[in-house]
Motif scaffolding. Structure first.
Motif, PDB file in Angstrom:
ATOM      1  N   ARG A   1      -8.934  11.824  -3.767  1.00 41.28           N
ATOM      2  CA  ARG A   1      -8.292  10.617  -4.283  1.00 41.28           C
ATOM      3  C   ARG A   1      -9.209   9.392  -4.233  1.00 41.28           C
ATOM      4  O   ARG A   1      -8.791   8.286  -4.617  1.00 41.28           O
ATOM      5  CB  ARG A   1      -7.024  10.308  -3.474  1.00 41.28           C
ATOM      6  N   SER A   2     -10.422   9.520  -3.749  1.00 40.23           N
ATOM      7  CA  SER A   2     -11.359   8.404  -3.608  1.00 40.23           C
ATOM      8  C   SER A   2     -10.707   7.214  -2.892  1.00 40.23           C
ATOM      9  O   SER A   2     -10.613   6.119  -3.435  1.00 40.23           O
ATOM     10  CB  SER A   2     -11.872   7.937  -4.969  1.00 40.23           C
ATOM     11  N   ASP A   3     -10.248   7.465  -1.713  1.00 37.55           N
ATOM     12  CA  ASP A   3      -9.551   6.413  -0.980  1.00 37.55           C
ATOM     13  C   ASP A   3     -10.043   6.398   0.472  1.00 37.55           C
ATOM     14  O   ASP A   3     -10.546   7.398   0.974  1.00 37.55           O
ATOM     15  CB  ASP A   3      -8.043   6.687  -1.032  1.00 37.55           C
ATOM     16  N   LYS A   4      -9.876   5.231   1.093  1.00 38.75           N
ATOM     17  CA  LYS A   4     -10.283   5.086   2.485  1.00 38.75           C
ATOM     18  C   LYS A   4      -9.127   4.562   3.313  1.00 38.75           C
ATOM     19  O   LYS A   4      -8.276   3.838   2.794  1.00 38.75           O
ATOM     20  CB  LYS A   4     -11.445   4.097   2.604  1.00 38.75           C
ATOM     21  N   LEU A   5      -9.127   4.893   4.552  1.00 36.22           N
ATOM     22  CA  LEU A   5      -8.083   4.420   5.458  1.00 36.22           C
ATOM     23  C   LEU A   5      -8.647   4.378   6.875  1.00 36.22           C
ATOM     24  O   LEU A   5      -9.506   5.187   7.226  1.00 36.22           O
ATOM     25  CB  LEU A   5      -6.874   5.364   5.409  1.00 36.22           C
TER      26      LEU A   5
ATOM     27  N   GLU B   1      -9.619  -3.848   3.387  1.00 33.83           N
ATOM     28  CA  GLU B   1      -9.574  -2.614   4.169  1.00 33.83           C
ATOM     29  C   GLU B   1      -8.221  -2.542   4.860  1.00 33.83           C
ATOM     30  O   GLU B   1      -7.750  -3.529   5.404  1.00 33.83           O
ATOM     31  CB  GLU B   1     -10.701  -2.586   5.204  1.00 33.83           C
TER      32      GLU B   1
ATOM     33  N   VAL C   1      -0.028   4.288   0.661  1.00 29.22           N
ATOM     34  CA  VAL C   1      -0.300   5.165   1.794  1.00 29.22           C
ATOM     35  C   VAL C   1       0.575   4.770   2.969  1.00 29.22           C
ATOM     36  O   VAL C   1       1.192   5.614   3.632  1.00 29.22           O
ATOM     37  CB  VAL C   1      -1.797   5.069   2.175  1.00 29.22           C
TER      38      VAL C   1
ATOM     39  N   SER D   1     -10.520  10.174   1.607  1.00 29.59           N
ATOM     40  CA  SER D   1      -9.924  11.221   0.801  1.00 29.59           C
ATOM     41  C   SER D   1     -10.865  11.471  -0.368  1.00 29.59           C
ATOM     42  O   SER D   1     -10.969  10.636  -1.275  1.00 29.59           O
ATOM     43  CB  SER D   1      -8.548  10.777   0.305  1.00 29.59           C
TER      44      SER D   1
ATOM     45  N   ASN E   1       0.819  -1.207   0.000  1.00 25.77           N
ATOM     46  CA  ASN E   1       0.000   0.000   0.000  1.00 25.77           C
ATOM     47  C   ASN E   1       0.860   1.269   0.000  1.00 25.77           C
ATOM     48  O   ASN E   1       1.720   1.452   0.857  1.00 25.77           O
ATOM     49  CB  ASN E   1      -0.902  -0.027   1.234  1.00 25.77           C
TER      50      ASN E   1
END
Lengths: 399, 174
Positions: B87-91, B33, B12, B84, B10
Motif C-alpha cells: 500500500r506504500s504507507d508508513k506508520l 507522520e 489506518v 506497507s 486517517n
C-alpha cells in the motif's frame, strides 16, 4: 541438525571462527560457523568490533555539528548519510531546499551509488577469485572520488550536504567533469559484464547460492538490492520520493531468482539506472537559477558577503556556530535508498539546540541479520559469496 | 511534547479503532507522520493486526528505536516504524515505558526481523523484551556495564571519571 557419524559412533561437528580479521568479511565481522564437513549447519554473526557510539555522540552536538559524524558510518556512502540526516532535520524544522540544491544532491548521491557498487563489485569479485575486476572497478571509482574532491574538497568524508542546502557552490567546470565520466562509464560497465556475467566460474560460484524467498526477506526486514533480487520492487526513490526523485525517470530492476547472481545482476543494472539519473540531473541543474542554500535566518548560515555588510547576518552566523538552533519538539523518521537498502534517520527534538535522540536505521545491520538464513546448509566457500552479495559495510553495521 | 490531534481522518487509525478502541490510546500527527500510541499490554496484538489485516498490510518492520526522556516519566518511548509495501504507507507505533519497569513484549512472533533491532535496544538502552529467544548484547562486549544510550550515562563514558563510576556501579540494577 545433521551430524557425521565418526568411527566410534559419536556425532561430531566442528566450530570454526571466521573473522574478525578475515579479508572477505569486508571489515571486522566475526562469524561462528558450526561445520559438518564442509557444510555450514549453524552460523552466528558477532558484531560490534567497530562500534563507535555515533548515535550517542550526536546527542552531544548541535544539529549541524552531527553531520560530520554521519559521514563516518557507511564510509562508502557518506553523501547518502549526509542526505538522510539533513532531510530529517529539514523535515523537523519544516524548511524546503531550493530545487537547484535538490538536483545537485540527487546527482552526487547517484554518483555515490555507482562508486559504492563499484567497490562492492570489485571486492566481491576478488573474494571469488576474479582479481582483475577489482582493479578496473577501483580505477573508475577513483574518477568519481576525483569529482567529489573537485566539488566538495574531500574525496570521501565530504560533509557536503548541509541542513538547508549544500556546503558551497560547486566550482565552475564541474559538470564537464561529470559529463566526461558519463561518456566513459557505460562501456566500462559493459567490460565488467564481459568479464563476469557469462563467465562459467563466476556463474558456478554465484548461481543458486544464497537463496532467500521473498516472504522471508520481507519478514527479516531486508531492503535494497537483496529484496529486489527476490522480486519485490521496493525502492524508496519510487515509493516515497525525496529530494525531487519523482521528477526523474528510471526503472527499478528486479529479478526473481534471489540468489547471489541475481543480486549481482541487480547492482549492475542499478549502476546503469544511476547513470540515467545523473544524465537527467545534468540537464536539470543549469535550467534552474538560484542559491544552493535556502533562506532560513538563524538556521542556515548566511552568505559570506552578507556577513560583511549586514549586522543581522553576522549575528545569525555567530549564533548558529555557538549555540545552534532549536527545532520544535517532535520526532521524524526519514528514509532514503542507500546503495545497500533503506537508510533511515530518526531524529527526536525536545526543543533544545541538541537532538534528544538520533538513530540511524542502517541497511547493512538489518540485512546482515538474514545471513544465517542464507548460508545455513551451504558450503563454507559459499559463505564468502553470501557475505559479499549482502554488501555490508561494517562502519554502517556497528555505527 | 508534540502537536497532538485526537481526532484524525486517517483511515489506518479508524480501522484500528474499529478493531479495538483500547489499542489506540493517542494519535500524534507531526510533519505528516502518524504515530499511534499503543498501551504496552496491547502492543503485540496491535502489531499483529497491523501486519495481518488485509486493509493495513504493514508487512515490513523497517526500524525500531527507543527514546530516553529522563528525568521525565514515563521515561522510555519505544518507536516501531512500519512500512506497507503493497500500500506504500508508513506508520509509527509507540509504546511508553516507565523507568522502573522498562520491559515490553518482543515482536519477533510478528516480524522475525525484530530480533536484532530489539537486541540493539536492549544493549544500548536496557529495555527488556519478554519472550525474546536470544536477548544478548550485540554491539558492546558481554561484560559491559550500563546502557550507553540512556541519558544518565555520560557521553565520555565512565573510564576517566571514577567518582561517578562508583556511584553508577551501586545503582546499576535500577
Amino acid at each position: 541438525m545433521s551430524t557425521v557419524e565418526t568411527a566410534t559412533g559419536a556425532a561430531k561437528t566442528m566450530v570454526l571462527n571466521m573473522g574478525p580479521q578475515h579479508p572477505s568479511t569486508h571489515g571486522v565481522l566475526r562469524i561462528l560457523l558450526e561445520l559438518d564437513g564442509e557444510t555450514v549447519i549453524k552460523a552466528v554473526p558477532d558484531l560490534g568490533y567497530l562500534h563507535t557510539g555515533i548515535e550517542k555522540s550526536c546527542e552531544d552536538k548541535t544539529y549541524s555539528q552531527a553531520i560530520t559524524l554521519t559521514d563516518r558510518m557507511d564510509y562508502l556512502n557518506p553523501l547518502g548519510n549526509n542526505l538522510v540526516y539533513c532531510l530529517a532535520v529539514e523535515k523537523l524544522l519544516g524548511i524546503e531546499v531550493p530545487k537547484r540544491a535538490q538536483y545537485i544532491r540527487v546527482l552526487l548521491v547517484e554518483l555515490q551509488r555507482i562508486s559504492s557498487h563499484l567497490v562492492w563489485l570489485g571486492t566481491h569479485a576478488i573474494d571469488l577469485g576474479a582479481m582483475s575486476v577489482f582493479l578496473y572497478c577501483f580505477r573508475e571509482r577513483e574518477e568519481i572520488l576525483k569529482i567529489f574532491e573537485f566539488v566538495a574538497g574531500q574525496r570521501m568524508m565530504t560533509s557536503y550536504i548541509r541542513i538547508g542546502g549544500l556546503a558551497l557552490e560547486p566550482p565552475t567546470g564541474w559538470l564537464q567533469r561529470v559529463e566526461k565520466f558519463l561518456k566513459m562509464m557505460p562501456s566500462r560497465i559493459d567490460d565488467y559484464e564481459t568479464l563476469l556475467t557469462g563467465n562459467r566460474i563466476w556463474m558456478g560460484r554465484t548461481q543458486g547460492i544464497g537463496y532467500i524467498s521473498a516472504k522471508d526477506a520481507v519478514a527479516l526486514s531486508m531492503t535494497g538490492p537483496t529484496l529486489r533480487a527476490a522480486g519485490i520492487p521496493y525502492d524508496n526513490r519510487k515509493v516515497f520520493p525525496y529530494s525531487s526523485y519523482e521528477e526523474f525517470e528510471f526503472d527499478v530492476p528486479t529479478r526473481t531468482d534471489s540468489d547471489c547472481f541475481a543480486r549481482y545482476m541487480i547492482r549492475v543494472a542499478e549502476m546503469r539506472e544511476s547513470l540515467k539519473i545523473v544524465r537527467q540531473a545534468m540537464s536539470k541543474i543549469p535550467s534552474v537559477e538560484g542559491p544552493i542554500r535556502t533562506e532560513a535566518p538563524g538556521i542556515v548560515p548566511p552568505e559570506r558577503e552578507k556577513m560583511k555588510t549586514e549586522m543581522e547576518a553576522l549575528i545569525y552566523h555567530f549564533k548558529i556556530f555557538t549555540e545552534g538552533f532549536s527545532p520544535p519538539p517532535g520526532e521524524v523518521f526519514v528514509t532514503v535508498e542507500s546503495p545497500r537498502g533503506e537508510l533511515g534517520a530518526f531524529v527526536a527534538s525536545d526543543g533544545s539546540p541538541k537532538p534528544l535522540r538520533v538513530h540511524f536505521r542502517s541497511p547493512s545491520y538489518i540485512n546482515l541479520q538474514a545471513l544465517p538464513k542464507l548460508i545455513e546448509g551451504q558450503l563454507i566457500s559459499d559463505v564468502i559469496a553470501c557475505i559479499g552479495t549482502i554488501d555490508i559495510v561494517l562502519g554502517d553495521v556497528d555505527r | 511534547m508534540t502537536e497532538s490531534t485526537s481526532q484524525s481522518a486517517n483511515v489506518v487509525v479508524e480501522h484500528l479503532r474499529a478493531w479495538n478502541p483500547k489499542a489506540v490510546a493517542e494519535v500524534i500527527q507531526f510533519r505528516d507522520e502518524t504515530t499511534i500510541v499503543v498501551p504496552r499490554e496491547l502492543l503485540r496484538a496491535t502489531a499483529a493486526r497491523c501486519r495481518e489485516d488485509a486493509a493495513l498490510q504493514f508487512n515490513l518492520l523497517t526500524d525500531a528505536t527507543c527514546v530516553d526522556r529522563y528525568p521525565l516519566e514515563p521515561r522510555f518511548e519505544m518507536n516501531y516504524h512500519l512500512v506497507s509495501i503493497p500500500r506504500s504507507d508508513k506508520l509509527r507505533l509507540r509504546v511508553r515505558l516507565s523507568g522502573s519497569d522498562p520491559s515490553v513484549d518482543s515482536l519477533i512472533p510478528v516480524w522475525p526481523g525484530a530480533n536484532w533491532l530489539e537486541r540493539e535496544i536492549f544493549d544500548l538502552m536496557g529495555i527488556r523484551f519478554t519472550d525474546h529467544p536470544d536477548l544478548r548484547r550485540i554491539l558492546l562486549p558481554d561484560d559491559w556495564e550500563g546502557h550507553p544510550l540512556r541519558k544518565d550515562y555520560p557521553v565520555e563514558g565512565y573510564r576517566d571519571i571514577p567518582a561517578i563510576a562508583t556511584k553508577y556501579t551501586r545503582n546499576r540494577n535500577l
